[in-house]
Design a protein around this motif. Structure first.
Motif, PDB file in Angstrom:
ATOM      1  N   UNK A   6     -16.831 109.376  59.715  1.00 39.75           N
ATOM      2  CA  UNK A   6     -15.515 108.764  59.918  1.00 39.75           C
ATOM      3  C   UNK A   6     -15.156 108.697  61.402  1.00 39.75           C
ATOM      4  N   UNK A   7     -14.489 107.624  61.758  1.00 41.03           N
ATOM      5  CA  UNK A   7     -13.932 107.471  63.097  1.00 41.03           C
ATOM      6  C   UNK A   7     -12.497 106.990  62.946  1.00 41.03           C
ATOM      7  N   UNK A   8     -11.715 107.196  63.976  1.00 44.17           N
ATOM      8  CA  UNK A   8     -10.309 106.804  63.973  1.00 44.17           C
ATOM      9  C   UNK A   8     -10.040 105.819  65.099  1.00 44.17           C
ATOM     10  N   UNK A   9      -9.151 104.865  64.838  1.00 41.82           N
ATOM     11  CA  UNK A   9      -8.670 103.945  65.858  1.00 41.82           C
ATOM     12  C   UNK A   9      -7.159 104.046  65.908  1.00 41.82           C
ATOM     13  N   UNK A  10      -6.629 104.349  67.095  1.00 39.18           N
ATOM     14  CA  UNK A  10      -5.178 104.454  67.228  1.00 39.18           C
ATOM     15  C   UNK A  10      -4.552 103.068  67.147  1.00 39.18           C
ATOM     16  N   UNK A  11      -3.538 102.962  66.287  1.00 40.61           N
ATOM     17  CA  UNK A  11      -2.836 101.699  66.071  1.00 40.61           C
ATOM     18  C   UNK A  11      -1.494 101.683  66.794  1.00 40.61           C
ATOM     19  N   UNK A 131      -2.478  96.200  54.526  1.00 39.55           N
ATOM     20  CA  UNK A 131      -2.581  96.484  53.096  1.00 39.55           C
ATOM     21  C   UNK A 131      -3.979  96.967  52.707  1.00 39.55           C
ATOM     22  N   UNK A 132      -4.923  96.761  53.605  1.00 35.19           N
ATOM     23  CA  UNK A 132      -6.326  97.044  53.296  1.00 35.19           C
ATOM     24  C   UNK A 132      -6.912  98.138  54.173  1.00 35.19           C
ATOM     25  N   UNK A 133      -6.070  98.963  54.749  1.00 32.69           N
ATOM     26  CA  UNK A 133      -6.547 100.029  55.632  1.00 32.69           C
ATOM     27  C   UNK A 133      -5.983 101.375  55.173  1.00 32.69           C
ATOM     28  N   UNK A 134      -6.703 102.433  55.516  1.00 30.89           N
ATOM     29  CA  UNK A 134      -6.251 103.789  55.269  1.00 30.89           C
ATOM     30  C   UNK A 134      -5.763 104.333  56.609  1.00 30.89           C
ATOM     31  N   UNK A 148       4.829 110.382  65.489  1.00 33.26           N
ATOM     32  CA  UNK A 148       3.425 110.509  65.110  1.00 33.26           C
ATOM     33  C   UNK A 148       2.605 109.376  65.690  1.00 33.26           C
ATOM     34  N   UNK A 149       1.329 109.715  65.927  1.00 35.67           N
ATOM     35  CA  UNK A 149       0.363 108.709  66.342  1.00 35.67           C
ATOM     36  C   UNK A 149      -0.364 108.250  65.096  1.00 35.67           C
ATOM     37  N   UNK A 150      -0.312 106.947  64.859  1.00 39.77           N
ATOM     38  CA  UNK A 150      -0.851 106.323  63.642  1.00 39.77           C
ATOM     39  C   UNK A 150      -2.258 105.811  63.912  1.00 39.77           C
ATOM     40  N   UNK A 151      -3.210 106.237  63.065  1.00 41.91           N
ATOM     41  CA  UNK A 151      -4.599 105.844  63.199  1.00 41.91           C
ATOM     42  C   UNK A 151      -5.102 105.196  61.917  1.00 41.91           C
ATOM     43  N   UNK A 152      -6.036 104.260  62.065  1.00 47.69           N
ATOM     44  CA  UNK A 152      -6.784 103.787  60.900  1.00 47.69           C
ATOM     45  C   UNK A 152      -8.038 104.620  60.797  1.00 47.69           C
ATOM     46  N   UNK A 153      -8.421 104.903  59.577  1.00 43.27           N
ATOM     47  CA  UNK A 153      -9.700 105.556  59.295  1.00 43.27           C
ATOM     48  C   UNK A 153     -10.702 104.418  59.169  1.00 43.27           C
ATOM     49  N   UNK A 154     -11.592 104.315  60.146  1.00 44.24           N
ATOM     50  CA  UNK A 154     -12.536 103.175  60.194  1.00 44.24           C
ATOM     51  C   UNK A 154     -13.694 103.347  59.244  1.00 44.24           C
TER      52      UNK A 154
END
Length: 154
Positions: A6-11, A131-134, A148-154
């Motif tokens: 898993x990797x994260x991208x800050x949104x 709608x299609x991201x965690x 909070x810092x919001x990230x997508x789980x890539x």
């Protein structure tokens, strides 16, 4: 065949303004608290806008001081899209740290654990990707806000 790491991208960075806590009292599930959401902001390259008043955190505090987070609220993006946000998570830490948070002190978020999953939902085609991201977040409690810092789980 292995699974990807898993990797994260800050949104975005999310800052949610709060009214004072409304304590309903001890229930069969824990100490029920409702914390009204009065506004705030979302700041990021892919997602930015304002938090609208009207949501809340329907929080449960357990005997050990840990809190179960359950928020629902709405944001309006800088270009007019409406987005529903719902968080679910936990906040816990050493008793003396939780006491300082409860007293309204500013506490370094590295002193306690505050993590949430965030569900975002919209019907606006420009933001349909949400709608299609965690989403997951590291959070901090301030005297009159949660950030909070919001990230997508890539």
């Amino acid at each position: 065949m292995g699974l990807p790491e898993p990797t994260l991208t800050k949104i975005a960075h999310v800052h949610v303004l709060l009214d004072p806590v409304q304590t309903l009292g001890q229930t069969p599930h824990g100490l029920r608290r409702i914390i009204p959401i009065t506004g705030g902001s979302i700041t990021g390259e892919r997602l930015s806008g304002e938090i609208l008043p009207g949501g809340a955190d329907w929080q449960l505090v357990h005997d050990d001081g840990a809190a179960t987070i359950d928020t629902r609220y709405t944001a309006r993006t800088h270009d007019g899209a409406l987005i529903y946000l719902a968080t679910s998570g936990v906040r816990h830490g050493p008793p003396e740290v939780l006491e300082r948070l409860a007293a309204g002190d500013e506490v370094d978020p590295r002193e306690y654990y505050f993590r949430v999953t965030v569900r975002l939902e919209t019907g606006d085609p420009r933001y349909y990707w949400i709608n299609r991201a965690v989403f997951v977040a590291y959070a901090a409690r301030h005297p009159d806000a949660v950030a909070y810092d919001l990230y997508t789980l890539d």
